[in-house]
Design a protein around this motif. Structure first.
Motif, short mmCIF file in Angstrom:
data_model
loop_
_atom_site.label_atom_id
_atom_site.label_comp_id
_atom_site.label_asym_id
_atom_site.label_seq_id
_atom_site.Cartn_x
_atom_site.Cartn_y
_atom_site.Cartn_z
N VAL A 1 35.36 54.09 84.57
CA VAL A 1 36.01 52.83 84.92
C VAL A 1 37.50 53.02 85.15
O VAL A 1 38.12 52.33 85.96
CB VAL A 1 35.78 51.79 83.79
CG1 VAL A 1 36.51 50.50 84.08
CG2 VAL A 1 34.29 51.53 83.62
N PRO B 1 39.59 55.06 86.70
CA PRO B 1 40.23 55.19 88.02
C PRO B 1 40.34 53.84 88.76
O PRO B 1 41.33 53.61 89.45
CB PRO B 1 39.28 56.13 88.79
CG PRO B 1 38.55 56.88 87.74
CD PRO B 1 38.43 55.96 86.57
N HIS B 2 39.36 52.98 88.61
CA HIS B 2 39.42 51.68 89.28
C HIS B 2 40.60 50.87 88.75
O HIS B 2 41.28 50.17 89.50
CB HIS B 2 38.13 50.90 89.06
CG HIS B 2 36.97 51.48 89.79
ND1 HIS B 2 36.60 51.06 91.04
CD2 HIS B 2 36.11 52.46 89.45
CE1 HIS B 2 35.55 51.76 91.44
NE2 HIS B 2 35.23 52.62 90.50
N ALA C 1 43.32 52.10 87.28
CA ALA C 1 44.57 52.74 87.71
C ALA C 1 44.90 52.34 89.15
O ALA C 1 46.04 52.03 89.48
CB ALA C 1 44.46 54.26 87.59
N ALA C 2 43.87 52.33 89.99
CA ALA C 2 44.07 51.95 91.39
C ALA C 2 44.56 50.50 91.48
O ALA C 2 45.48 50.18 92.24
CB ALA C 2 42.77 52.11 92.17
N THR D 1 48.14 50.21 90.55
CA THR D 1 48.99 50.76 91.62
C THR D 1 49.23 49.71 92.70
O THR D 1 50.36 49.53 93.16
CB THR D 1 48.31 51.99 92.24
OG1 THR D 1 48.16 52.99 91.24
CG2 THR D 1 49.13 52.55 93.38
N VAL D 2 48.17 49.03 93.10
CA VAL D 2 48.31 48.01 94.14
C VAL D 2 49.28 46.93 93.69
O VAL D 2 50.18 46.52 94.43
CB VAL D 2 46.93 47.39 94.47
CG1 VAL D 2 47.08 46.22 95.41
CG2 VAL D 2 46.01 48.43 95.08
N LYS E 1 52.96 48.06 93.56
CA LYS E 1 53.53 48.16 94.90
C LYS E 1 53.91 46.79 95.43
O LYS E 1 54.99 46.59 95.97
CB LYS E 1 52.51 48.81 95.84
CG LYS E 1 52.82 48.67 97.30
CD LYS E 1 54.08 49.39 97.68
CE LYS E 1 54.38 49.24 99.15
NZ LYS E 1 55.58 49.98 99.52
#
Lengths: 301, 358, 96
Positions: free
Chosen positions: B59, B61-62, B64-65, B68-69, B72
């Motif tokens: 789970v 990596p989802h 973390a992604a 990140t979004v 940004k």
């Protein structure tokens, strides 16, 4: 258990019941489709891939006819990612190509745990080659040829760079071939397994090449980048490597990446680390066998 | 509460983020999809960061992604706000940031993990022309190609057509009021502008007072026709209310609601927040809310709004969601425009040819 | 446009620039705007100075003149164009 170990019947049933879970590199894909051509394509090209246990899936995808009344009006199919449809419907005989594009879309649009460049990645002797894609450059043909000549394929489209160690992560999925390159590859490599072509797609005729068993078996092995190479097919050209500015390569990969700007400063650092680690070249060629030879020399240098 | 029961594990985790540490893989599979659909995945991911060791490996990596979004977008909003401040520096009036941009720049509780689309601005109506001119000089241009669209926005709505920056593609929505001119519930921008407070690091930019932030969020949600982000907006409201709640705040909120004629949407907001997110709203505040709806109307509106809020993901939906969404869509339009304008407008929208796809 | 005293320039707050170079080619990242640019050697020199600390035009021109082994007038002229470009890319702004 591998997909190839399922009987044709079991595969079709699982696919139709939304019960097929396929592992492609780091991703578990739950797949749903009532279409026989999707089952056939998977059987032909994904037999070596492991099945997942389904407890947790990274992406839920479906390829099939639209629900409701539209399904009776035109034989069209669509791609869904967890109930959302990002593409326009396509003719039914493009179903397998749509699945492949859809899976790329899932990764490129969501896997921001990685820096994702638009490039092919192959590995030999522990060193990896990154080939950024320019349309019409002949990247896919070259990628297919290198894989079939012993390079391990990580991906033909998406270079996944791990944000923690800068290493390349593979998907090991089929190579997408277009138009003339389908015949070129089949002629040079008669044993290559290529799926049924889809005609009249927006890219012309599209077919997919089965990845080598080695590429699938070792997909979990991360690769250290060593070269960034910009290939270009040119009629009559001698196969030749020449130097390419790393600063320019940086800008190129950044502007063609899937999520470079999204990652901000981290994207800059990861892309810079890639350039630090790699020798950067232009590569021109016309004959595929010469290209394979030049790269073989590179791998042992 | 049927809708809420079906929205699990999302709703449970929104009420109590620590529960994320106890979910199994199957529940995570559902949660990521529900939250992703609802626009709430980044928020949960930020809240989950502290629990990282207890989140299952597949789970992480989802999350973390998703972080990140959001990071940004937060940085992009800050930079864009700076540019807006610079472009409008010559205007001799307050420029207010609304909603997402306000939360981000003022570091308010809805900000962490929030995703932003357009930047919403509020300027005095008298300055609208000069603001538009200044923004155009700085590279933003009004979209909405057709004359009809221009008229729709300028004459009838409370905003300029969305302004898109030529180079960056960022979008500004410039308002002169909280609700459209043609709205059935007339409200005033003057008190909102007067009550605004300056942003410390961005000269020229302001954010609305706490009470107005709540009221704007409430009237935006409960006048809305599209409910895709309904649950996300409710989460914003809950975060604001929890942060601002105090003995002084509640009566101020009610008196401001009366002054701005926004009691009705406030009532719905407080009621839905309590039921969905267990927001601690004192009973007497609901009981004395100005312009609260008659008792007989409440179950119907609750049923409508619940289906709207639950529409975020297919596995949260209940029977009647399709009809409810349609009713909410019509209601949204109805509240914005009187029938004599609305019918021709909807006809026009239905008949126009979409621009060619490329 | 003559100025009585040289202006001081700085990198805008929150621009958060980063720099890398390969084979004497410089690439800069603008953290606030999210843009990436390749700058010429003189422009890179000026920006790297400003990244260390704000500086006035005289200081920047002197640094340019030394690096390029040219006269201060020439450097001054080049600097005007460089600062205009850096300002356009939002890597630099004059202090009020």
């Amino acid at each position: 258990m591998k997909l190839g170990e399922l009987s044709a019947r079991e595969l079709r049933d699982r696919l139709a019941d939304n019960a097929l879970v396929l592992r492609t590199g780091p991703f578990a894909m739950r797949m749903h489709s009532p279409l026989p051509q999707v089952a056939d394509g998977l059987r032909r090209l994904y037999a070596d891939f492991p099945l997942g246990d389904g407890a947790f899936c990274d992406f839920h995808v479906r390829v099939g006819p639209p629900t409701g009344i539209r399904r009776w009006l035109k034989p069209q199919i669509n791609f869904w990612y967890d109930g959302h449809s990002p593409f326009k419907p396509l003719p039914a005989n493009h179903a397998f190509a749509l699945l492949e594009w859809g899976m790329n879309w899932c990764v490129a649009g969501h896997a921001h745990h990685y820096l994702m460049l638009h490039a092919a990645v192959l590995e030999q002797n522990g060193r990896a080659l990154v080939m950024p894609g320019d349309p019409g450059a002949g990247k896919s043909t070259l990628t297919a040829a290198l894989m079939l000549s012993g390079w391990r394929l990580l991906s033909d489209e998406i270079a996944l760079i791990d944000r923690d160690d800068g290493l390349l992560v593979g998907l090991g999925r089929p190579v997408s071939l277009k138009n003339a390159s389908i015949d070129v590859i089949q002629q040079h490599f008669p044993d290559a397994v290529i799926g049924a072509p889809a005609h009249d797609t927006h890219k012309g005729t599209v077919a997919h090449l089965r990845p080598t068993p080695d590429s699938v078996a070792r997909v979990a092995v991360k690769a250290r980048p060593a070269w960034v190479i910009f290939p270009r097919w040119r009629e009559g050209a001698e196969a030749r490597l020449s130097p390419h500015s790393r600063a320019e390569a940086f800008l190129h990969t950044a502007s063609h990446a899937f999520n470079y700007s999204l990652l901000g400063g981290l994207g800059f650092d990861l892309n810079a680390a890639l350039m630090d680690a790699c020798a950067c070249h232009d590569f021109e060629y016309s004959r595929l066998e010469d290209a394979v030879r030049v790269f073989a020399e590179l791998a042992t240098s | 509460m049927n809708g809420a029961e079906r929205c699990q594990p999302l709703l449970g985790v929104l009420r109590e983020p620590a529960r994320m540490a106890d979910l199994d893989l199957g529940e995570w599979d559902r949660l990521l999809r529900q939250a992703g659909s609802a626009g709430l995945l980044s928020r949960l991911a930020v809240q989950a960061e502290a629990l990282d060791a207890r989140i299952p490996a597949p789970v992480r990596p989802h999350l973390a992604a998703a972080r990140t979004v959001a990071a940004k977008q937060r940085q992009a909003v800050r930079w864009e706000a700076r540019r807006v401040a610079k472009a409008l520096a010559g205007l001799d009036c307050p420029v207010l940031l609304l909603k997402g941009a306000a939360y981000a720049l003022a570091d308010l509780p809805p900000a962490p993990g929030r995703l932003f689309g357009d930047i919403d601005l509020l300027v005095p109506k008298a300055q609208l022309g000069r603001a538009e001119g200044a923004l155009m000089l700085a590279g933003w241009h009004a979209s909405g190609k057709s004359e009809y669209d221009q008229r729709y926005y300028r004459r009838w709505m409370h905003e300029l057509p969305p302004m898109i920056h030529l180079r960056r593609g960022t979008v500004l929505d410039v308002h002169h009021n909280l609700l459209p001119e043609t709205s059935r519930i007339p409200t005033q921008a003057g008190p909102v502008l007067a009550g605004a407070r300056p942003l410390p690091n961005m000269p020229g930019l302001y954010v609305p007072a706490d009470t107005e932030l709540v009221l704007h969020s409430a009237c935006h949600l409960f006048h809305e026709g599209e409910w895709g982000h309904g649950l996300r907006d409710l989460v914003d409201l809950d975060a604001l209310l929890r942060a601002f709640a105090s003995v002084r705040f509640w009566p101020q909120l009610l008196s401001r609601a009366a002054e701005l004629n926004l009691g009705r949407p406030l009532y719905y907001a407080l009621d839905c927040c309590r039921r969905w997110l267990s927001t601690p709203v004192p009973e007497e505040i609901l009981a004395t809310c100005p312009a609260r709806p008659p008792v007989w109307q409440r179950p119907l509106m609750r049923a409508l709004f619940d289906r709207g809020l639950a529409s975020a993901h297919t596995n949260c939906r209940q029977p009647g969601t399709g009809a409810a969404l349609f009713l909410l869509f019509v209601r949204g339009h109805y509240l914005r425009m009187p029938w004599r304008l609305l019918v021709p407008h909807l006809l026009h929208q239905a008949l126009r040819r979409d621009p060619p796809q490329d | 446009m003559s100025s009585s005293s040289p202006r001081t320039w700085r990198v805008p707050p929150e621009a958060d620039p980063r720099h890398r170079d390969w084979e004497d080619e410089d690439v800069f990242f603008h953290g606030g705007a999210g843009d990436t640019h390749r700058l010429s050697a003189p422009a890179a020199l000026v920006l790297l100075c400003l990244m260390r600390s704000p500086a006035d035009e005289a200081t920047l021109a002197a640094a340019l003149a030394e690096a390029a082994a040219c006269g201060s007038d020439e450097a001054g002229v080049a600097l005007v164009a460089i600062l205009a470009e850096l300002e356009r890319l939002e890597f630099a702004e004059p202090l009020a």
